[in-house]
Design an enzyme around this catalytic site. Structure first.
Site, PDB file in Angstrom:
ATOM      1  N   LYS A 176       0.836  -1.199   0.000  1.00 42.73           N
ATOM      2  CA  LYS A 176       0.000   0.000   0.000  1.00 42.73           C
ATOM      3  C   LYS A 176       0.876   1.255   0.000  1.00 42.73           C
ATOM      4  O   LYS A 176       2.040   1.214   0.414  1.00 42.73           O
ATOM      5  CB  LYS A 176      -0.888   0.018   1.251  1.00 42.73           C
ATOM      6  CG  LYS A 176      -1.933  -1.072   1.317  1.00 42.73           C
ATOM      7  CD  LYS A 176      -2.709  -0.987   2.610  1.00 42.73           C
ATOM      8  CE  LYS A 176      -3.775  -2.068   2.690  1.00 42.73           C
ATOM      9  NZ  LYS A 176      -4.872  -1.823   1.749  1.00 42.73           N
ATOM     10  N   ARG A 252     -10.523 -11.271   1.176  1.00 46.92           N
ATOM     11  CA  ARG A 252     -11.394 -12.289   0.577  1.00 46.92           C
ATOM     12  C   ARG A 252     -10.753 -13.670   0.647  1.00 46.92           C
ATOM     13  O   ARG A 252     -11.447 -14.686   0.634  1.00 46.92           O
ATOM     14  CB  ARG A 252     -11.728 -11.899  -0.858  1.00 46.92           C
ATOM     15  CG  ARG A 252     -10.551 -11.817  -1.814  1.00 46.92           C
ATOM     16  CD  ARG A 252     -10.812 -10.941  -3.012  1.00 46.92           C
ATOM     17  NE  ARG A 252     -10.970  -9.539  -2.617  1.00 46.92           N
ATOM     18  CZ  ARG A 252     -11.242  -8.555  -3.479  1.00 46.92           C
ATOM     19  NH1 ARG A 252     -11.380  -8.830  -4.763  1.00 46.92           N
ATOM     20  NH2 ARG A 252     -11.363  -7.315  -3.055  1.00 46.92           N
TER      21      ARG A 252
END
Length: 398
Positions: A176, A252
């Protein structure tokens, strides 16, 4: 105001006429929630700890109204608000203090009064083939934990509530940007919501004929010599193979194994998962409303109604067959992103739909509402403890 004035005790007198047509029980719950949530302050670690806040004695009196109903609602509101505060305290901690082991310890402290807790360690997850979760954990020296909580009658129809417990998310190799990466302490707010629900259940929030199962996949997503790489293929617990095109789409992956675990061992009649899954949902909906998607409209409607009752609004996004098709991979059964098709929040839900299968299932993307909302009387800043009361309202209706 009472705290600012230094009052050790105060009485709040509510004229019955002031409620108007509002149900006395609902009013009692709302006032209790406002008092408890509004008084919340996170106490950060400091060199010189401030003096402990004096516990205030608060008496709330309803005049000329249905006092019994009001008191019942007030008691219920206190339980729900205290559970939200419990979640906020976990969620606000920095990631070196709130690790997967911290979440496991917090869960174990909830055991009793009908709540049962067990924690699976890495070896147990390896035996079960939970390689999607373990792949995420590879880049961190913190041991992953898989937390299982149970409440309710053993013969009751099981309902699974599943939380993403990323205690910190660097993004992995797909790292990130540095700006605001510290906010990734909040990537475990789905887990916080599940723990908050069980805090409320432990304290007598509801009586249910259903068996409530809480599952939390807890780990860090770090960068290290063993971290999984873009293009790696892992096999989830239910056999699906997954091409990891982006290591920052890790939530996920851990949820996939959690859903598979819930289906294998509990055969639930409903599944609800909660996750700070995508930045895309913040782009779409901002910080005041969470996204909801699923494969069962009745279940979606139940959660939409629960969110409205808790004043934690949800907005339903579509999830069509075309979105599910986008998640297929040339090198595995599925890819963990849809490779530039947009609809990032829907893509996350579409990926998870393969693991839910035919079981009625709903996914709540709480990335926006978990933190960063507009300051209110009952929320100042930091973690909101979002979805605890939504889940509680939903469980009450089962």
């Amino acid at each position: 105001m009472a705290e600012d004035a230094g009052a050790a005790s105060f009485a709040l007198v509510v004229p019955g006429k002031a409620l108007g047509k509002l149900d006395a029980e609902v009013a009692g719950a709302a006032i209790a929630e406002g008092l408890v949530l509004g008084a919340y302050r996170y106490q950060p670690p400091q060199k010189e700890q401030p003096k402990a806040r004096k516990g205030q004695v608060c008496e709330v009196v309803l005049l000329d109204g249905k006092a019994r109903e009001f008191a019942r609602g007030f008691a219920a509101g206190e339980v729900g608000a205290a559970a939200t505060v419990f979640a906020r305290d976990l969620e606000n901690q920095p990631s070196n203090l709130c690790t997967p082991s911290t979440l496991a310890k917090a869960a174990k402290q909830l055991a009793g009064n009908g709540v049962q807790v067990k924690v699976l360690e890495r070896q147990a997850m390896e035996r079960l083939g939970m390689n999607a979760l373990l792949g995420v954990a590879r880049g961190s020296s913190e041991a992953p934990k898989f937390i299982v909580l149970e409440f309710g009658p053993k013969r009751g129809k099981p309902v699974c509530v599943i939380g993403k417990g990323l205690t910190f998310d660097t993004g992995g190799i797909s790292i990130k940007p540095a700006a605001k990466m510290d906010e990734m302490r909040y990537d475990m707010c789905g887990a916080g919501a599940v723990l908050g629900l069980f805090h409320a259940l432990r304290h007598g929030a509801v009586t249910t004929k259903h068996r409530i199962i809480g599952l939390i996949a807890a780990t860090e997503n770090g960068v290290g010599p063993s971290a999984q790489k873009p293009g790696d293929v892992v096999r989830a617990m239910d056999g699906h193979t997954i091409e990891v095109l982006n290591t920052d789409a890790e939530g996920r992956l851990v949820l996939a194994d959690a859903i598979a675990y819930g289906k294998k061992f509990y055969q639930p009649v409903r599944i609800v998962d909660l996750a700070t899954l995508t930045g895309a949902v913040v782009v779409a909906l901002g910080h005041e409303v969470a996204g909801i998607m699923g494969n069962d409209q009745k279940l979606c409607d139940e959660l939409l109604a629960a969110g409205k009752a808790a004043d934690e609004p949800l907005w339903q996004l579509p999830m069509w067959d075309c979105h599910k098709e986008q998640m297929k991979s040339k090198f595995a059964d599925l890819a963990n992103i849809n490779a530039g098709q947009g609809n990032g929040s829907i893509a996350g839900a579409a990926f998870l739909s393969y693991f839910a299968g035919d079981t009625p299932w709903v996914h709540l993307d709480i990335a926006g509402t978990a933190y960063g909302g507009i300051a209110k009387d009952y929320y100042k800043s930091g973690a909101a403890g979002t979805a605890v009361r939504t889940l509680l309202h939903w469980v009450e209706t089962l």
